[in-house]
Design a protein around this motif. Structure first.
Motif, PDB file in Angstrom:
ATOM      1  N   TRP A 184       0.843  -1.205   0.000  1.00  0.00           N
ATOM      2  CA  TRP A 184       0.000   0.000   0.000  1.00  0.00           C
ATOM      3  C   TRP A 184       0.877   1.253   0.000  1.00  0.00           C
ATOM      4  N   THR A 243       2.495   1.645  -3.344  1.00  0.00           N
ATOM      5  CA  THR A 243       1.493   2.088  -4.312  1.00  0.00           C
ATOM      6  C   THR A 243       1.291   3.598  -4.217  1.00  0.00           C
ATOM      7  N   SER A 244       1.285   4.112  -2.993  1.00  0.00           N
ATOM      8  CA  SER A 244       1.093   5.558  -2.801  1.00  0.00           C
ATOM      9  C   SER A 244       2.255   6.363  -3.369  1.00  0.00           C
ATOM     10  N   GLU A 245       3.392   5.709  -3.596  1.00  0.00           N
ATOM     11  CA  GLU A 245       4.575   6.395  -4.111  1.00  0.00           C
ATOM     12  C   GLU A 245       4.713   6.286  -5.628  1.00  0.00           C
ATOM     13  N   GLN A 268       1.925  10.185 -10.065  1.00  0.00           N
ATOM     14  CA  GLN A 268       0.578  10.724 -10.237  1.00  0.00           C
ATOM     15  C   GLN A 268       0.522  11.327 -11.635  1.00  0.00           C
ATOM     16  N   ARG A 308      -3.459   2.621 -10.156  1.00  0.00           N
ATOM     17  CA  ARG A 308      -3.136   2.816  -8.739  1.00  0.00           C
ATOM     18  C   ARG A 308      -4.326   2.410  -7.867  1.00  0.00           C
ATOM     19  N   GLU A 309      -5.530   2.853  -8.256  1.00  0.00           N
ATOM     20  CA  GLU A 309      -6.723   2.508  -7.486  1.00  0.00           C
ATOM     21  C   GLU A 309      -7.008   1.013  -7.540  1.00  0.00           C
ATOM     22  N   TYR A 311      -4.883  -0.530  -4.924  1.00  0.00           N
ATOM     23  CA  TYR A 311      -5.481  -0.336  -3.605  1.00  0.00           C
ATOM     24  C   TYR A 311      -6.634  -1.320  -3.386  1.00  0.00           C
ATOM     25  N   GLN A 345      -4.603   7.634   1.777  1.00  0.00           N
ATOM     26  CA  GLN A 345      -4.315   7.431   0.358  1.00  0.00           C
ATOM     27  C   GLN A 345      -5.541   6.980  -0.434  1.00  0.00           C
ATOM     28  N   SER A 346      -6.394   6.162   0.176  1.00  0.00           N
ATOM     29  CA  SER A 346      -7.556   5.646  -0.557  1.00  0.00           C
ATOM     30  C   SER A 346      -8.635   5.191   0.411  1.00  0.00           C
TER      31      SER A 346
END
Length: 205
Positions: free
Chosen positions: A124, A127-129, A132, A142-143, A146, A180-181
Motif C-alpha cells: 500500500w 502504491t502511494s509512491e 501521479q 493505482r486505485e 489499492y 491514500q484511498s
C-alpha cells in the motif's frame, strides 16, 4: 531473482519495445497476460521457499517501483507525467500491480494471515509512491492496486486471530492508509468489529 532486472526485463522489453519482432502491437489485455505469466515464472522459482520472507517481497516491490520511474523519459521542458510518459511506464506499472496481486494470493493460499497483512500494508505504501499522472484515467491502475490490497487485508482479518495490542496497532496503520484511498474503509470497519468497537464506527470514520 525476484527483480525485473536481468532476464525478466529483457523478455518484457523484447515483447513491448521491439515492433520489428512483433508487427502487431500488444493490446493491454495481451500485455497483462504477458506480465502475469512472467511473474508466475518468478514465483515458480521461489515457491520452494515455505514462507517467502517479507524482506524479499519488499525488495521485489522496491525494484518494480524503481523500474516504473526509470522507464519515464526525462524532459527538461513540459510534463513527465503526460500520456507519452504513461505509455512508456505502463508495462512496469502493470508489473507492479500483478506482483502485488499474485504474491498476496500466494500468501493467502498458504493461510499466512499475518504475512498477508504485512505484505499488503507494505505494498500500500509503495502504491502511494507511484507517479501521479496528468490524466485522471491513467491513475486507475493505482486505485486497482489499492482495491486488490484491501481485499487481501479484509480476507486476512476475517481469518486471523489478533491479540488486542496487535489489533490496535493494525487499526492505527489502516487509518493512516485511508489517507491514500477510501478502499481501506471496509478493512477498518471489520477490524473495529473484531475489536468490539463497532459502536464507535460512525465517530471514527
Amino acid at each position: 531473482d525476484l527483480s525485473i532486472n536481468g532476464m525478466w526485463t529483457e523478455r518484457l522489453e523484447d515483447s513491448c519495445e521491439k515492433p520489428d519482432e512483433h508487427p502487431t502491437p500488444l493490446t493491454k489485455q495481451q500485455l497483462e497476460q504477458l506480465v502475469r505469466s512472467l511473474i508466475l515464472v518468478e514465483q515458480s522459482q521461489e515457491l520452494r521457499i515455505l514462507a517467502p520472507e517479507i524482506k524479499v517481497l519488499q525488495e521485489d516491490l522496491q525494484l518494480k517501483k524503481a523500474n516504473v520511474y526509470r522507464s519515464i523519459p526525462y524532459s527538461r521542458f513540459g510534463s513527465n507525467r503526460d500520456a507519452h510518459c504513461y505509455r512508456k511506464a505502463f508495462p512496469y506499472l502493470l508489473a507492479f500491480k500483478v506482483s502485488c496481486q499474485e504474491w498476496g494470493q500466494v500468501l493467502l493460499r498458504r493461510k499466512e494471515w499475518d504475512a498477508v497483512l504485512e505484505h499488503s500494508l507494505m505494498a500500500w505504501l509503495y502504491t502511494s509512491e507511484l507517479p501521479q499522472w496528468d490524466t485522471a484515467s491513467h491513475n486507475a491502475l493505482r486505485e486497482q492496486c489499492y482495491g486488490v490490497l484491501a481485499a487481501h487485508i479484509l480476507t486476512a482479518l476475517q481469518h486471523c486471530s489478533l491479540e488486542p495490542s496487535r489489533g490496535h496497532e493494525l487499526l492505527r496503520r489502516l487509518k493512516m492508509a485511508q489517507l491514500q484511498s477510501q478502499s481501506i474503509v471496509p478493512c477498518i470497519q471489520e477490524l473495529q468489529r473484531i475489536l468490539g468497537w463497532a459502536q464507535h464506527l460512525d465517530c471514527d470514520l
